[in-house]
Design a protein around this motif. Structure first.
Motif, short mmCIF file in Angstrom:
data_model
loop_
_atom_site.label_atom_id
_atom_site.label_comp_id
_atom_site.label_asym_id
_atom_site.label_seq_id
_atom_site.Cartn_x
_atom_site.Cartn_y
_atom_site.Cartn_z
N TYR A 184 -15.62 -0.46 8.29
CA TYR A 184 -14.34 0.08 7.91
C TYR A 184 -14.59 1.04 6.75
O TYR A 184 -15.62 0.97 6.09
CB TYR A 184 -13.38 -1.03 7.45
N GLN A 239 -12.42 3.21 3.42
CA GLN A 239 -11.19 3.38 2.66
C GLN A 239 -11.34 4.56 1.72
O GLN A 239 -12.17 4.52 0.81
CB GLN A 239 -10.83 2.12 1.88
N ARG A 297 -7.35 1.06 4.39
CA ARG A 297 -8.65 0.85 5.03
C ARG A 297 -8.48 1.03 6.53
O ARG A 297 -7.52 0.54 7.12
CB ARG A 297 -9.16 -0.54 4.70
N GLU A 298 -9.43 1.73 7.14
CA GLU A 298 -9.37 1.97 8.57
C GLU A 298 -10.71 1.68 9.22
O GLU A 298 -11.76 1.80 8.60
CB GLU A 298 -9.00 3.44 8.85
N LEU A 299 -10.64 1.30 10.49
CA LEU A 299 -11.87 1.05 11.24
C LEU A 299 -12.54 2.39 11.56
O LEU A 299 -11.90 3.28 12.12
CB LEU A 299 -11.55 0.31 12.54
N ARG A 318 -17.19 0.01 15.46
CA ARG A 318 -17.63 -1.36 15.62
C ARG A 318 -18.42 -1.48 16.91
O ARG A 318 -18.28 -0.67 17.82
CB ARG A 318 -16.46 -2.34 15.62
N TYR A 352 -17.33 2.68 2.31
CA TYR A 352 -17.57 2.12 3.64
C TYR A 352 -17.92 0.64 3.48
O TYR A 352 -18.84 0.28 2.73
CB TYR A 352 -18.70 2.87 4.33
N TRP A 364 -17.44 -9.79 4.80
CA TRP A 364 -17.44 -8.38 4.35
C TRP A 364 -18.61 -8.11 3.42
O TRP A 364 -19.01 -8.99 2.64
CB TRP A 364 -16.14 -8.05 3.61
#
Length: 114
Positions: free
Chosen positions: A37, A39, A45-47, A50, A93, A104
């Motif tokens: 992710y 930010q 925060r965005e993906l 993955r 990141y 995380w």
């Protein structure tokens, strides 16, 4: 105790490339999906990308064609190869790993600037 240790990050010029790595330790359980992710300042925060244990990948539309995520299951490590970087890719990141819970990393700063 599960730990995710990130490496890579830093300052790069627009159009440049950078590679992020994230290694998960402290678990004997299989990891479902791993990824990144990001930010940016003042944004949610965005993906970014993955990858699942079988190799299926997902990317944010903004990074498709420029970022490539890969994974070494034997090493519980995920990589993010970032090419053709743009100033709007500037962000912290965060690596994550889905095991029993979502774990995380501490985050690594990527700055794209001339």
């Amino acid at each position: 105790q599960v730990q995710l240790v990130e490496s890579g990050g830093g300052l790069v010029q627009p159009g440049g490339s950078m590679r992020l790595s994230c290694a998960a330790s402290g678990t004997k359980s299989s990891i479902s999906d791993m990824g990144w992710y990001r930010q940016a300042p003042g944004k949610q925060r965005e993906l970014a990308a993955r990858i699942f244990s079988g190799g299926t990948t997902n990317y944010a539309d903004s990074v498709k064609g420029r970022f490539t995520i890969s994974r070494d299951n034997a090493k519980n490590t995920v990589y993010l190869q970032m090419n053709s970087l743009k100033p709007e890719d500037t962000a912290v990141y965060y690596c994550y790993a889905q095991i029993t819970y979502v774990y995380w990393g501490q985050g690594t700063q990527v700055t794209v600037s001339s």
